[in-house]
Design a protein around this motif. Structure first.
Motif, PDB file in Angstrom:
ATOM      1  N   GLU A   1      10.554   9.769  -1.571  1.00 46.30           N
ATOM      2  CA  GLU A   1      11.092  10.519  -0.427  1.00 46.30           C
ATOM      3  C   GLU A   1      12.137   9.722   0.343  1.00 46.30           C
ATOM      4  N   GLU A   2      11.870   8.452   0.580  1.00 45.63           N
ATOM      5  CA  GLU A   2      12.737   7.648   1.443  1.00 45.63           C
ATOM      6  C   GLU A   2      13.842   6.905   0.694  1.00 45.63           C
ATOM      7  N   MET A   3      13.529   6.422  -0.519  1.00 44.29           N
ATOM      8  CA  MET A   3      14.483   5.583  -1.251  1.00 44.29           C
ATOM      9  C   MET A   3      15.030   6.239  -2.508  1.00 44.29           C
ATOM     10  N   GLY A   4      14.469   7.392  -2.874  1.00 38.07           N
ATOM     11  CA  GLY A   4      14.938   8.102  -4.053  1.00 38.07           C
ATOM     12  C   GLY A   4      14.567   7.435  -5.368  1.00 38.07           C
ATOM     13  N   GLN A   5      13.469   6.669  -5.378  1.00 36.20           N
ATOM     14  CA  GLN A   5      13.075   5.968  -6.604  1.00 36.20           C
ATOM     15  C   GLN A   5      11.610   5.564  -6.565  1.00 36.20           C
ATOM     16  N   ASN A   6      11.073   5.328  -7.762  1.00 34.04           N
ATOM     17  CA  ASN A   6       9.730   4.774  -7.894  1.00 34.04           C
ATOM     18  C   ASN A   6       9.785   3.269  -7.697  1.00 34.04           C
ATOM     19  N   LEU A   7       8.644   2.706  -7.353  1.00 33.16           N
ATOM     20  CA  LEU A   7       8.517   1.257  -7.248  1.00 33.16           C
ATOM     21  C   LEU A   7       7.892   0.712  -8.520  1.00 33.16           C
ATOM     22  N   ASN A   8       8.181  -0.542  -8.830  1.00 36.24           N
ATOM     23  CA  ASN A   8       7.606  -1.234  -9.980  1.00 36.24           C
ATOM     24  C   ASN A   8       6.774  -2.417  -9.510  1.00 36.24           C
ATOM     25  N   HIS A   9       5.947  -2.939 -10.410  1.00 40.44           N
ATOM     26  CA  HIS A   9       5.189  -4.172 -10.178  1.00 40.44           C
ATOM     27  C   HIS A   9       4.414  -4.141  -8.849  1.00 40.44           C
ATOM     28  N   ILE A  10       3.683  -3.090  -8.633  1.00 37.14           N
ATOM     29  CA  ILE A  10       2.941  -2.908  -7.384  1.00 37.14           C
ATOM     30  C   ILE A  10       1.664  -3.741  -7.419  1.00 37.14           C
ATOM     31  N   ALA A  11       1.499  -4.592  -6.398  1.00 37.97           N
ATOM     32  CA  ALA A  11       0.313  -5.451  -6.307  1.00 37.97           C
ATOM     33  C   ALA A  11      -0.157  -5.493  -4.854  1.00 37.97           C
ATOM     34  N   HIS A  12      -1.459  -5.305  -4.661  1.00 36.65           N
ATOM     35  CA  HIS A  12      -2.021  -5.324  -3.303  1.00 36.65           C
ATOM     36  C   HIS A  12      -1.738  -6.667  -2.639  1.00 36.65           C
ATOM     37  N   PHE A  13      -1.349  -6.621  -1.359  1.00 36.63           N
ATOM     38  CA  PHE A  13      -1.076  -7.832  -0.593  1.00 36.63           C
ATOM     39  C   PHE A  13      -2.063  -7.996   0.564  1.00 36.63           C
ATOM     40  N   TYR A  14      -2.305  -6.904   1.313  1.00 38.46           N
ATOM     41  CA  TYR A  14      -3.141  -7.023   2.511  1.00 38.46           C
ATOM     42  C   TYR A  14      -3.585  -5.638   2.965  1.00 38.46           C
ATOM     43  N   THR A  15      -4.818  -5.556   3.442  1.00 39.41           N
ATOM     44  CA  THR A  15      -5.331  -4.357   4.106  1.00 39.41           C
ATOM     45  C   THR A  15      -5.810  -4.776   5.485  1.00 39.41           C
ATOM     46  N   THR A  16      -5.490  -3.995   6.486  1.00 42.73           N
ATOM     47  CA  THR A  16      -5.884  -4.295   7.862  1.00 42.73           C
ATOM     48  C   THR A  16      -7.369  -4.632   7.917  1.00 42.73           C
ATOM     49  N   ASP A  17      -7.702  -5.769   8.530  1.00 41.31           N
ATOM     50  CA  ASP A  17      -9.098  -6.183   8.630  1.00 41.31           C
ATOM     51  C   ASP A  17      -9.543  -6.346  10.086  1.00 41.31           C
ATOM     52  N   PHE A  18      -8.839  -5.663  10.977  1.00 43.60           N
ATOM     53  CA  PHE A  18      -9.183  -5.695  12.397  1.00 43.60           C
ATOM     54  C   PHE A  18      -8.912  -4.305  12.974  1.00 43.60           C
TER      55      PHE A  18
ATOM     56  N   LEU B   1      10.232  -6.829  14.007  1.00 44.18           N
ATOM     57  CA  LEU B   1       9.483  -5.630  13.662  1.00 44.18           C
ATOM     58  C   LEU B   1       8.766  -5.066  14.875  1.00 44.18           C
ATOM     59  N   HIS B   2       8.502  -3.772  14.824  1.00 42.25           N
ATOM     60  CA  HIS B   2       7.959  -3.058  15.983  1.00 42.25           C
ATOM     61  C   HIS B   2       6.429  -3.056  16.039  1.00 42.25           C
ATOM     62  N   PHE B   3       5.784  -2.838  14.909  1.00 43.26           N
ATOM     63  CA  PHE B   3       4.342  -2.590  14.909  1.00 43.26           C
ATOM     64  C   PHE B   3       3.526  -3.881  14.801  1.00 43.26           C
ATOM     65  N   PRO B   4       2.360  -3.933  15.487  1.00 41.27           N
ATOM     66  CA  PRO B   4       1.549  -5.158  15.516  1.00 41.27           C
ATOM     67  C   PRO B   4       1.133  -5.670  14.138  1.00 41.27           C
ATOM     68  N   ILE B   5       0.750  -4.771  13.229  1.00 41.15           N
ATOM     69  CA  ILE B   5       0.302  -5.227  11.915  1.00 41.15           C
ATOM     70  C   ILE B   5       1.489  -5.782  11.124  1.00 41.15           C
ATOM     71  N   ASP B   6       2.664  -5.142  11.240  1.00 45.90           N
ATOM     72  CA  ASP B   6       3.863  -5.670  10.580  1.00 45.90           C
ATOM     73  C   ASP B   6       4.168  -7.085  11.059  1.00 45.90           C
ATOM     74  N   LYS B   7       3.976  -7.329  12.342  1.00 47.72           N
ATOM     75  CA  LYS B   7       4.223  -8.664  12.890  1.00 47.72           C
ATOM     76  C   LYS B   7       3.310  -9.692  12.232  1.00 47.72           C
ATOM     77  N   ARG B   8       2.066  -9.318  12.005  1.00 52.24           N
ATOM     78  CA  ARG B   8       1.120 -10.216  11.340  1.00 52.24           C
ATOM     79  C   ARG B   8       1.558 -10.474   9.895  1.00 52.24           C
ATOM     80  N   ILE B   9       2.052  -9.449   9.243  1.00 50.64           N
ATOM     81  CA  ILE B   9       2.494  -9.568   7.849  1.00 50.64           C
ATOM     82  C   ILE B   9       3.646 -10.564   7.728  1.00 50.64           C
ATOM     83  N   VAL B  10       4.557 -10.563   8.697  1.00 52.46           N
ATOM     84  CA  VAL B  10       5.683 -11.518   8.663  1.00 52.46           C
ATOM     85  C   VAL B  10       5.149 -12.939   8.521  1.00 52.46           C
ATOM     86  N   ASN B  11       4.178 -13.289   9.315  1.00 51.79           N
ATOM     87  CA  ASN B  11       3.630 -14.640   9.260  1.00 51.79           C
ATOM     88  C   ASN B  11       2.905 -14.903   7.941  1.00 51.79           C
ATOM     89  N   MET B  12       2.242 -13.904   7.397  1.00 53.21           N
ATOM     90  CA  MET B  12       1.546 -14.065   6.116  1.00 53.21           C
ATOM     91  C   MET B  12       2.564 -14.285   4.986  1.00 53.21           C
TER      92      MET B  12
END
Length: 142
Positions: free
Chosen positions: A58-75, A127-138
């Protein structure tokens, strides 16, 4: 437990890193320009990777490749847009299937503009959202 929370809002995001740059999405959300990672909401009856692929199409007009889990909110994180929702965000590392082309120079509702940012220059304040901010540091710790 917070009794004022009545539902979950599950979000999925792609962390797309290419040559020491990361892809950010500049979006118009509730008449405010927001920088975030590409992605969006999981719809009912949809798996989280399926939702990520749908958002990429929808947003980029393409599928993604090599998808691997990085993080799920734990708080606990309340939604920024609906105080009755608990936000659960799932982040995946992924790669683009082709070069990304912006259709617009300025985002409009439901049509983001994508920008590459050097990882060394990426700051949580970008970045705007709190979880995104945490991801930057990770990301920077890897």
């Amino acid at each position: 437990m917070n009794k004022r929370i009545s539902r979950f809002n599950i979000r999925v995001y792609a962390l797309i890193i290419l040559k020491d740059n990361i892809l950010l999405s500049r979006e118009l959300i509730q008449n405010e320009l927001i920088y975030k990672f590409p992605g969006g909401g999981v719809e009912l009856g949809e798996g989280i990777v399926d939702a990520l692929q749908r958002e990429a199409i929808e947003e980029m007009g393409q599928n993604l490749n090599h998808i691997a889990h990085f993080y799920t909110t734990d708080f606990f994180q309340r939604s920024s847009f609906d105080s009755s929702e608990q936000l659960i965000s799932v982040y995946f590392k992924a790669s683009l299937s082709q070069h990304i082309n912006n259709r617009l120079k300025i985002p409009v509702k439901d049509q983001p503009v994508f920008e590459w940012k050097r990882l060394v220059d990426l700051n949580e304040d970008d970045l705007h959202f709190p979880i995104d901010k945490r991801i930057v540091n990770m990301i920077k710790l890897q």
